[in-house]
Design a protein around this motif. Structure first.
Motif, PDB file in Angstrom:
ATOM      1  N   PRO A 191       0.819  -1.226   0.000  1.00  0.00           N
ATOM      2  CA  PRO A 191       0.000   0.000   0.000  1.00  0.00           C
ATOM      3  C   PRO A 191       0.847   1.267   0.000  1.00  0.00           C
ATOM      4  O   PRO A 191       0.491   2.251  -0.650  1.00  0.00           O
ATOM      5  N   ASP A 192       1.968   1.255   0.722  1.00  0.00           N
ATOM      6  CA  ASP A 192       2.841   2.435   0.737  1.00  0.00           C
ATOM      7  C   ASP A 192       3.458   2.688  -0.635  1.00  0.00           C
ATOM      8  O   ASP A 192       3.590   3.840  -1.068  1.00  0.00           O
ATOM      9  N   GLU A 193       3.843   1.605  -1.329  1.00  0.00           N
ATOM     10  CA  GLU A 193       4.412   1.756  -2.668  1.00  0.00           C
ATOM     11  C   GLU A 193       3.374   2.294  -3.643  1.00  0.00           C
ATOM     12  O   GLU A 193       3.669   3.179  -4.470  1.00  0.00           O
ATOM     13  N   VAL A 194       2.149   1.795  -3.545  1.00  0.00           N
ATOM     14  CA  VAL A 194       1.083   2.283  -4.418  1.00  0.00           C
ATOM     15  C   VAL A 194       0.832   3.768  -4.164  1.00  0.00           C
ATOM     16  O   VAL A 194       0.674   4.560  -5.104  1.00  0.00           O
ATOM     17  N   GLN A 195       0.818   4.152  -2.894  1.00  0.00           N
ATOM     18  CA  GLN A 195       0.587   5.545  -2.564  1.00  0.00           C
ATOM     19  C   GLN A 195       1.706   6.438  -3.081  1.00  0.00           C
ATOM     20  O   GLN A 195       1.461   7.550  -3.580  1.00  0.00           O
ATOM     21  N   ALA A 196       2.951   5.941  -3.006  1.00  0.00           N
ATOM     22  CA  ALA A 196       4.089   6.717  -3.498  1.00  0.00           C
ATOM     23  C   ALA A 196       4.002   6.900  -5.008  1.00  0.00           C
ATOM     24  O   ALA A 196       4.290   7.992  -5.545  1.00  0.00           O
ATOM     25  N   ARG A 197       3.581   5.849  -5.727  1.00  0.00           N
ATOM     26  CA  ARG A 197       3.435   5.956  -7.179  1.00  0.00           C
ATOM     27  C   ARG A 197       2.282   6.898  -7.539  1.00  0.00           C
ATOM     28  O   ARG A 197       2.375   7.655  -8.506  1.00  0.00           O
ATOM     29  N   ARG A 198       1.225   6.858  -6.758  1.00  0.00           N
ATOM     30  CA  ARG A 198       0.107   7.773  -7.022  1.00  0.00           C
ATOM     31  C   ARG A 198       0.538   9.222  -6.787  1.00  0.00           C
ATOM     32  O   ARG A 198       0.158  10.124  -7.554  1.00  0.00           O
ATOM     33  N   ALA A 199       1.330   9.445  -5.769  1.00  0.00           N
ATOM     34  CA  ALA A 199       1.811  10.800  -5.506  1.00  0.00           C
ATOM     35  C   ALA A 199       2.645  11.320  -6.677  1.00  0.00           C
ATOM     36  O   ALA A 199       2.610  12.510  -7.009  1.00  0.00           O
ATOM     37  N   LYS A 200       3.370  10.410  -7.336  1.00  0.00           N
ATOM     38  CA  LYS A 200       4.195  10.806  -8.460  1.00  0.00           C
ATOM     39  C   LYS A 200       3.339  11.213  -9.656  1.00  0.00           C
ATOM     40  O   LYS A 200       3.641  12.204 -10.337  1.00  0.00           O
ATOM     41  N   ILE A 201       2.262  10.479  -9.922  1.00  0.00           N
ATOM     42  CA  ILE A 201       1.407  10.851 -11.050  1.00  0.00           C
ATOM     43  C   ILE A 201       0.640  12.131 -10.744  1.00  0.00           C
ATOM     44  O   ILE A 201       0.381  12.943 -11.643  1.00  0.00           O
ATOM     45  N   VAL A 202       0.303  12.350  -9.482  1.00  0.00           N
ATOM     46  CA  VAL A 202      -0.345  13.601  -9.089  1.00  0.00           C
ATOM     47  C   VAL A 202       0.597  14.780  -9.343  1.00  0.00           C
ATOM     48  O   VAL A 202       0.195  15.836  -9.850  1.00  0.00           O
ATOM     49  N   ALA A 203       1.877  14.584  -9.001  1.00  0.00           N
ATOM     50  CA  ALA A 203       2.868  15.642  -9.230  1.00  0.00           C
ATOM     51  C   ALA A 203       3.018  15.925 -10.720  1.00  0.00           C
ATOM     52  O   ALA A 203       3.155  17.091 -11.135  1.00  0.00           O
ATOM     53  N   ALA A 204       2.970  14.870 -11.542  1.00  0.00           N
ATOM     54  CA  ALA A 204       3.066  15.058 -12.987  1.00  0.00           C
ATOM     55  C   ALA A 204       1.868  15.837 -13.508  1.00  0.00           C
ATOM     56  O   ALA A 204       2.010  16.748 -14.343  1.00  0.00           O
ATOM     57  N   ARG A 205       0.684  15.501 -13.029  1.00  0.00           N
ATOM     58  CA  ARG A 205      -0.519  16.224 -13.467  1.00  0.00           C
ATOM     59  C   ARG A 205      -0.445  17.698 -13.067  1.00  0.00           C
ATOM     60  O   ARG A 205      -0.787  18.586 -13.854  1.00  0.00           O
ATOM     61  N   GLN A 206       0.015  17.960 -11.860  1.00  0.00           N
ATOM     62  CA  GLN A 206       0.133  19.346 -11.401  1.00  0.00           C
ATOM     63  C   GLN A 206       1.133  20.117 -12.251  1.00  0.00           C
ATOM     64  O   GLN A 206       0.910  21.300 -12.560  1.00  0.00           O
ATOM     65  N   ALA A 207       2.217  19.440 -12.646  1.00  0.00           N
ATOM     66  CA  ALA A 207       3.223  20.103 -13.476  1.00  0.00           C
ATOM     67  C   ALA A 207       2.642  20.484 -14.834  1.00  0.00           C
ATOM     68  O   ALA A 207       2.871  21.587 -15.343  1.00  0.00           O
ATOM     69  N   VAL A 208       1.861  19.574 -15.436  1.00  0.00           N
ATOM     70  CA  VAL A 208       1.246  19.871 -16.736  1.00  0.00           C
ATOM     71  C   VAL A 208       0.217  20.984 -16.588  1.00  0.00           C
ATOM     72  O   VAL A 208       0.176  21.928 -17.387  1.00  0.00           O
ATOM     73  N   ASN A 209      -0.609  20.895 -15.552  1.00  0.00           N
ATOM     74  CA  ASN A 209      -1.650  21.894 -15.344  1.00  0.00           C
ATOM     75  C   ASN A 209      -1.075  23.275 -15.039  1.00  0.00           C
ATOM     76  O   ASN A 209      -1.742  24.294 -15.280  1.00  0.00           O
ATOM     77  N   SER A 210       0.155  23.309 -14.522  1.00  0.00           N
ATOM     78  CA  SER A 210       0.779  24.594 -14.220  1.00  0.00           C
ATOM     79  C   SER A 210       1.390  25.246 -15.457  1.00  0.00           C
ATOM     80  O   SER A 210       1.911  26.352 -15.379  1.00  0.00           O
ATOM     81  N   GLY A 211       1.338  24.527 -16.588  1.00  0.00           N
ATOM     82  CA  GLY A 211       1.815  25.097 -17.832  1.00  0.00           C
ATOM     83  C   GLY A 211       3.097  24.512 -18.370  1.00  0.00           C
ATOM     84  O   GLY A 211       3.566  24.924 -19.436  1.00  0.00           O
ATOM     85  N   GLN A 212       3.682  23.529 -17.680  1.00  0.00           N
ATOM     86  CA  GLN A 212       4.904  22.913 -18.179  1.00  0.00           C
ATOM     87  C   GLN A 212       4.603  22.080 -19.424  1.00  0.00           C
ATOM     88  O   GLN A 212       3.517  21.525 -19.576  1.00  0.00           O
ATOM     89  N   ASP A 213       5.582  21.986 -20.315  1.00  0.00           N
ATOM     90  CA  ASP A 213       5.433  21.216 -21.549  1.00  0.00           C
ATOM     91  C   ASP A 213       5.161  19.745 -21.229  1.00  0.00           C
ATOM     92  O   ASP A 213       5.853  19.127 -20.414  1.00  0.00           O
ATOM     93  N   PHE A 214       4.135  19.179 -21.896  1.00  0.00           N
ATOM     94  CA  PHE A 214       3.741  17.799 -21.609  1.00  0.00           C
ATOM     95  C   PHE A 214       4.884  16.824 -21.877  1.00  0.00           C
ATOM     96  O   PHE A 214       5.138  15.911 -21.098  1.00  0.00           O
ATOM     97  N   GLY A 215       5.570  17.007 -23.027  1.00  0.00           N
ATOM     98  CA  GLY A 215       6.670  16.105 -23.363  1.00  0.00           C
ATOM     99  C   GLY A 215       7.782  16.142 -22.341  1.00  0.00           C
ATOM    100  O   GLY A 215       8.378  15.112 -22.010  1.00  0.00           O
ATOM    101  N   THR A 216       8.070  17.331 -21.814  1.00  0.00           N
ATOM    102  CA  THR A 216       9.109  17.459 -20.791  1.00  0.00           C
ATOM    103  C   THR A 216       8.692  16.755 -19.505  1.00  0.00           C
ATOM    104  O   THR A 216       9.495  16.069 -18.877  1.00  0.00           O
TER     105      THR A 216
END
Length: 430
Positions: A191-216
């Protein structure tokens, strides 16, 4: 020079240290950055691959992610490749020099060059010929491994095709060009590993939504093989996608991003790049063709298989009937039918086979042709123009369903193989 092929051209950048004085000799000391079962990956190998990735990103106008993150992403991809190459070697799979020569010659021809010209062009870009061939050999092994372990085992039944056509009878068929960011989750993750991976995808979504280039962001976060190409997936027919995904895409406009999706591979974000409507009415030139196939085995080498087929060709030219030779010697399911493959539509055979087939006149016998399946003699019986709208629709649906299954099964297979390997990362923080 643009190289377009299913082989990835590896661009390598090497730096040479000049001696600081006659009395001092400068040496570059390599070090191990990862242990993969019984093999290692060195810092020099990693640097070369990072240079390739940077060039690929530059060609696609994708800004580079931070250097340390890119380095770790590239190393993880190299580890996954190494695990699969080792597995291929352990099962006897290899690409010999003759097959490699054929592949490099095909690349040269694709770029409208002779092999010497192609080699010179690579050298002018700083790409050593030996390293280039090594990378091509690896790509060929990885593709053949996937085909053997996954693609060839995927079955799509007529019932599945019928069910899809029934469910989508009144729906417009669309093609979608997609990109994604995928965070894989180990099969037995805690469960901790799953939560850590989910946190990573959340961070990626926030980065895209903040205007960062999707490919980057994809190159920085994604664990998928295409991460260092900006997460580009290419075009997908609606039939190749899960129904839930199609339902999401139908509500989106190009440029929009899905919410976080929990897939069998892990967590995923998908970006819709373009949409187009599929053409329905299709008239194509079909070819009625037959062949004789001889496959190399552990007992029959590549050269022996080719020589055997040349002997068969000589016998046909001397008057033996093609169908009799096929029944006696061909090593596939068409042998009982005299090698008859029936009417073939464009794109239904591998490129090497189709290219030779298209160049033949009716009743003309080809030279020996090599493909991933073995060595062939090909003979065209006749050609015709045919309205294949209904047949092509069924074939397209079958291919797309097969692709969907294969992609899902490959992700699971590759993840399980990686999880079963001994991997020790030794990449130090700078």
């Amino acid at each position: 020079m643009k190289l377009s092929s299913f082989f990835a051209l590896v661009a390598l950048v090497f730096s040479v240290a000049a001696p600081v004085s006659r009395a001092v000799e400068v040496q570059t000391v390599d070090r191990i950055v990862a242990v993969v079962n019984h093999d290692v990956i060195t810092a020099n190998e990693l640097s070369a691959r990072v240079a390739q990735v940077k060039q690929n990103l530059k060609q696609q106008n994708i800004p580079e992610p931070p250097a340390d993150i890119l380095q770790r992403q590239v190393l993880e991809r190299m580890v996954n490749e190494q695990v699969q190459v080792q597995f291929a070697a352990s099962t006897g799979m290899k690409v010999d020099d003759a097959q490699l020569d054929q592949a490099t010659a095909a690349l040269a021809k694709q770029n409208k060059m002779s092999v010497p010209e192609f080699r010179s062009a690579l050298a002018s870009q700083g790409i050593p010929w030996v390293q280039f061939r090594k990378e091509i050999r690896t790509e060929m092994i990885l593709q053949r491994l996937r085909q053997r372990e996954v693609d060839n085992r995927v079955v799509v039944t007529d019932a599945e095709v019928n069910e899809y056509l029934k469910l989508n009878a009144n729906k417009p068929q669309m093609d979608y060009r997609l990109a994604h960011i995928q965070i894989s989750v180990p099969e037995n993750a805690t469960p901790d590993e799953v939560q850590a991976r989910r946190a990573k995808i959340v961070a990626a979504r926030q980065a895209v939504n903040s205007g960062q280039d999707f490919g980057t962001v994809a190159a920085q976060y994604s664990t998928a093989k295409d991460a260092t190409e900006g997460g580009q997936l290419g075009w997908y027919a609606s039939g190749s996608l899960p129904e839930q995904m199609v339902a999401l895409l139908q509500q989106m406009q190009p440029g929009q991003l899905t919410d976080i999706i929990r897939s069998p591979a892990g967590f995923e974000l998908v970006k819709l790049m373009e949409v187009r409507k599929q053409e329905n009415h299709q008239v194509v030139q079909q070819t009625h063709v037959r062949h004789i196939l001889v496959r190399p085995t552990e007992l029959i080498s590549e050269s022996e298989a080719k020589a055997k087929l040349n002997q068969i060709r000589d016998r046909i030219l001397q008057g033996a009937k093609f169908e009799d030779m096929a029944r006696a010697f061909s090593e596939d399911g068409s042998a009982s039918k005299g090698g008859d493959l029936g009417w073939i539509n464009p794109g239904e055979t591998v490129p090497e086979f189709e290219q030779v087939m298209n160049a033949l006149k009716p009743d003309e016998l080809s030279q020996v042709v090599h493909t991933q399946f073995g060595y062939h003699l090909i003979q065209v019986i006749e050609r015709r123009d045919q309205d294949v709208t209904a047949d092509r629709e069924r074939s397209s649906v079958r291919n797309e369903l097969r692709k969907r299954k294969a992609d899902e099964q490959y992700e699971n297979w590759a993840r399980q193989l990686r999880d079963s390997a001994y991997v020790e990362m030794r990449l130090k923080d700078e």
